[in-house]
Write a protein that holds these residues in place. Structure first.
Motif, PDB file in Angstrom:
ATOM      1  N   UNK A 145      11.964   7.665 -11.104  1.00  0.00           N
ATOM      2  CA  UNK A 145      11.779   6.595 -10.156  1.00  0.00           C
ATOM      3  C   UNK A 145      10.327   6.354  -9.790  1.00  0.00           C
ATOM      4  N   UNK A 146      10.138   5.918  -8.575  1.00  0.00           N
ATOM      5  CA  UNK A 146       8.792   5.717  -8.029  1.00  0.00           C
ATOM      6  C   UNK A 146       8.550   6.784  -6.975  1.00  0.00           C
ATOM      7  N   UNK A 147       7.694   7.768  -7.262  1.00  0.00           N
ATOM      8  CA  UNK A 147       7.540   8.900  -6.338  1.00  0.00           C
ATOM      9  C   UNK A 147       7.041   8.507  -4.953  1.00  0.00           C
ATOM     10  N   UNK A 148       6.325   7.383  -4.847  1.00  0.00           N
ATOM     11  CA  UNK A 148       5.765   7.036  -3.542  1.00  0.00           C
ATOM     12  C   UNK A 148       6.794   6.452  -2.583  1.00  0.00           C
ATOM     13  N   UNK A 149       8.002   6.132  -3.062  1.00  0.00           N
ATOM     14  CA  UNK A 149       9.046   5.713  -2.120  1.00  0.00           C
ATOM     15  C   UNK A 149       9.751   6.922  -1.513  1.00  0.00           C
ATOM     16  N   UNK A 150       9.451   8.096  -2.015  1.00  0.00           N
ATOM     17  CA  UNK A 150      10.093   9.319  -1.530  1.00  0.00           C
ATOM     18  C   UNK A 150       9.529   9.697  -0.164  1.00  0.00           C
ATOM     19  N   UNK A 151      10.419   9.808   0.813  1.00  0.00           N
ATOM     20  CA  UNK A 151       9.990  10.286   2.126  1.00  0.00           C
ATOM     21  C   UNK A 151       9.506  11.723   1.989  1.00  0.00           C
TER      22      UNK A 151
ATOM     23  N   UNK B 154       2.735   6.542 -10.894  1.00  0.00           N
ATOM     24  CA  UNK B 154       3.209   5.598  -9.898  1.00  0.00           C
ATOM     25  C   UNK B 154       3.047   4.174 -10.400  1.00  0.00           C
ATOM     26  N   UNK B 155       3.840   3.253  -9.842  1.00  0.00           N
ATOM     27  CA  UNK B 155       3.611   1.847 -10.170  1.00  0.00           C
ATOM     28  C   UNK B 155       2.479   1.256  -9.349  1.00  0.00           C
ATOM     29  N   UNK B 156       1.957   2.002  -8.397  1.00  0.00           N
ATOM     30  CA  UNK B 156       0.754   1.599  -7.670  1.00  0.00           C
ATOM     31  C   UNK B 156       0.971   0.697  -6.483  1.00  0.00           C
ATOM     32  N   UNK B 157       2.180   0.202  -6.277  1.00  0.00           N
ATOM     33  CA  UNK B 157       2.394  -0.805  -5.238  1.00  0.00           C
ATOM     34  C   UNK B 157       2.181  -0.267  -3.831  1.00  0.00           C
ATOM     35  N   UNK B 158       2.388   1.036  -3.627  1.00  0.00           N
ATOM     36  CA  UNK B 158       2.247   1.624  -2.291  1.00  0.00           C
ATOM     37  C   UNK B 158       0.939   2.396  -2.113  1.00  0.00           C
ATOM     38  N   UNK B 159       0.071   2.329  -3.104  1.00  0.00           N
ATOM     39  CA  UNK B 159      -1.203   3.038  -2.997  1.00  0.00           C
ATOM     40  C   UNK B 159      -2.125   2.487  -1.910  1.00  0.00           C
ATOM     41  N   UNK B 160      -2.080   1.181  -1.576  1.00  0.00           N
ATOM     42  CA  UNK B 160      -2.944   0.749  -0.469  1.00  0.00           C
ATOM     43  C   UNK B 160      -2.724   1.556   0.804  1.00  0.00           C
ATOM     44  N   UNK B 161      -1.483   1.996   1.049  1.00  0.00           N
ATOM     45  CA  UNK B 161      -1.204   2.806   2.226  1.00  0.00           C
ATOM     46  C   UNK B 161      -1.321   4.306   1.973  1.00  0.00           C
ATOM     47  N   UNK B 162      -1.081   4.739   0.736  1.00  0.00           N
ATOM     48  CA  UNK B 162      -0.906   6.168   0.491  1.00  0.00           C
ATOM     49  C   UNK B 162      -2.009   6.829  -0.330  1.00  0.00           C
ATOM     50  N   UNK B 163      -2.900   6.082  -0.940  1.00  0.00           N
ATOM     51  CA  UNK B 163      -3.918   6.697  -1.792  1.00  0.00           C
ATOM     52  C   UNK B 163      -4.754   7.719  -1.011  1.00  0.00           C
ATOM     53  N   UNK B 164      -5.216   7.344   0.166  1.00  0.00           N
ATOM     54  CA  UNK B 164      -6.023   8.265   0.972  1.00  0.00           C
ATOM     55  C   UNK B 164      -5.268   9.516   1.377  1.00  0.00           C
ATOM     56  N   UNK B 165      -4.083   9.388   1.970  1.00  0.00           N
ATOM     57  CA  UNK B 165      -3.308  10.591   2.327  1.00  0.00           C
ATOM     58  C   UNK B 165      -2.979  11.480   1.136  1.00  0.00           C
ATOM     59  N   UNK B 166      -2.666  10.892  -0.009  1.00  0.00           N
ATOM     60  CA  UNK B 166      -2.366  11.699  -1.201  1.00  0.00           C
ATOM     61  C   UNK B 166      -3.593  12.488  -1.648  1.00  0.00           C
ATOM     62  N   UNK B 167      -4.735  11.832  -1.628  1.00  0.00           N
ATOM     63  CA  UNK B 167      -5.969  12.525  -2.057  1.00  0.00           C
ATOM     64  C   UNK B 167      -6.286  13.671  -1.104  1.00  0.00           C
TER      65      UNK B 167
ATOM     66  N   UNK C 123      -2.989  -4.275  -8.155  1.00  0.00           N
ATOM     67  CA  UNK C 123      -4.449  -4.351  -8.254  1.00  0.00           C
ATOM     68  C   UNK C 123      -5.107  -3.846  -6.975  1.00  0.00           C
ATOM     69  N   UNK C 124      -4.500  -4.161  -5.829  1.00  0.00           N
ATOM     70  CA  UNK C 124      -5.002  -3.602  -4.564  1.00  0.00           C
ATOM     71  C   UNK C 124      -4.835  -2.086  -4.550  1.00  0.00           C
ATOM     72  N   UNK C 125      -3.739  -1.607  -5.146  1.00  0.00           N
ATOM     73  CA  UNK C 125      -3.514  -0.170  -5.214  1.00  0.00           C
ATOM     74  C   UNK C 125      -4.554   0.539  -6.067  1.00  0.00           C
ATOM     75  N   UNK C 126      -4.934  -0.082  -7.182  1.00  0.00           N
ATOM     76  CA  UNK C 126      -5.981   0.497  -8.030  1.00  0.00           C
ATOM     77  C   UNK C 126      -7.287   0.607  -7.259  1.00  0.00           C
ATOM     78  N   UNK C 127      -7.629  -0.444  -6.531  1.00  0.00           N
ATOM     79  CA  UNK C 127      -8.855  -0.413  -5.731  1.00  0.00           C
ATOM     80  C   UNK C 127      -8.783   0.674  -4.662  1.00  0.00           C
TER      81      UNK C 127
END
Length: 314
Positions: free
Chosen positions: A67-73, A95-108, A140-144
């Motif tokens: 699936x998409x791991x970033x939808x996982x609570x 990831x498909x990247x769609x939720x990275x705008x919110x989660x990229x920082x916390x994941x890193x 594309x926003x997620x990549x950025x």
């Protein structure tokens, strides 16, 4: 740890969910998948416990998938727990990247080292058609956001589909002119919804070399054949499970979101891990590694693989 064919197994792909916020045509039915009760899916604690046992058995790299791991609570908590394991050298996500705008920082900050992003087209309308629910702009926003969070040398995974996105091969390679990314073209496998597609959809990755001149071979790394246009910032990878089996160098095992070990993506053999702890869990993982088949037996109609990709972990 070595398997029965003397391959050093160092890489675990751990699925944390079989759900996804997309419905990609080659992966899922339009209605998606039936949502399972939480009790059937590995908990945050179980994910970390299994990761710890795998590291004790020689695993050095873990990739979180779906699936998409970033939808996982709890995905950030899972990353935090795994990143703290002694002996783990690399923690990655696909990831498909769609939720990275919110989660990229916390994941890193939680210890994730690298990201692979699934991106099958650079055209907004085509993106919506392939994913059914997705927005290219979000990705594309997620990549950025990923780059701003400190994820460097991203990998973009492009599933190559004849008559669908093969006309974009030059456009994807052009991204490597100025970006230090690896664009990886992956052969479409006859699994799940696409198993019955017409044969013209299934292209050899060699088609990339025919469509774009100027790519120079690099030393292979893992499962990909790698290339580069001299002087360009990024690289191109070809992943060829159908036309060029890489089984002889496969160093991975998979664990599904419901806690079953699969030593090969395309094998029907699964080993239940849930409910095991301590030495019993480690011994089960060792048995799973030892049972890894010499090669996969994926058939053209996909009949050898009983689960869809989102259920196994892409």
């Amino acid at each position: 740890m070595k398997d029965g064919h003397m391959r050093d197994i160092r890489y675990l792909r751990l699925s944390v969910t079989d759900l996804c916020n997309y419905r990609c045509q080659y992966c899922m039915a339009p209605e998606g998948v039936e949502k399972r009760p939480h009790s059937e899916i590995l908990s945050v604690e179980e994910c970390v416990e299994i990761g710890d046992a795998a590291v004790a058995c020689g695993i050095r790299k873990i990739r979180l998938t779906g699936g998409e791991p970033l939808v996982r609570r709890g995905i950030v908590d899972i990353c935090q727990g795994l990143s703290e394991l002694n002996g783990l050298e690399e923690l990655c996500l696909t990831t498909n990247g769609s939720l990275l705008p919110q989660l990229a920082g916390p994941l890193r900050r939680a210890g994730a080292d690298r990201l692979n992003l699934s991106l099958d087209t650079l055209r907004p309308q085509r993106f919506q058609e392939i994913t059914r629910l997705g927005s290219l702009g979000q990705v594309l926003d997620g990549i950025q956001a990923a780059e701003e969070a400190g994820f460097s040398r991203l990998k973009l995974n492009v599933v190559l589909m004849g008559g669908v996105n093969d006309d974009e091969i030059p456009d994807f390679i052009e991204l490597t002119r100025t970006h230090p990314w690896e664009v990886r073209f992956i052969e479409l496998m006859p699994m799940g919804p696409c198993a019955g597609w017409e044969r013209s959809r299934f292209l050899s990755a060699d088609e990339v070399l025919r469509r774009f001149s100027g790519l120079v071979p690099l030393k292979d790394s893992g499962v990909a054949r790698r290339f580069q246009v001299p002087g360009w910032a990024g690289t191109v990878g070809l992943i060829e499970p159908m036309s060029h089996r890489f089984c002889s160098s496969c160093d991975r095992i998979r664990i599904t979101a419901d806690g079953r070990l699969k030593a090969c993506l395309h094998s029907r053999q699964e080993l239940k891990l849930r409910g095991l702890h301590g030495e019993a869990l480690r011994e089960a993982i060792r048995r799973g590694i030892a049972s890894k088949p010499e090669r996969h037996h994926l058939t053209e109609d996909g009949s050898e693989t009983p689960r869809c990709m989102n259920e196994i972990g892409g």
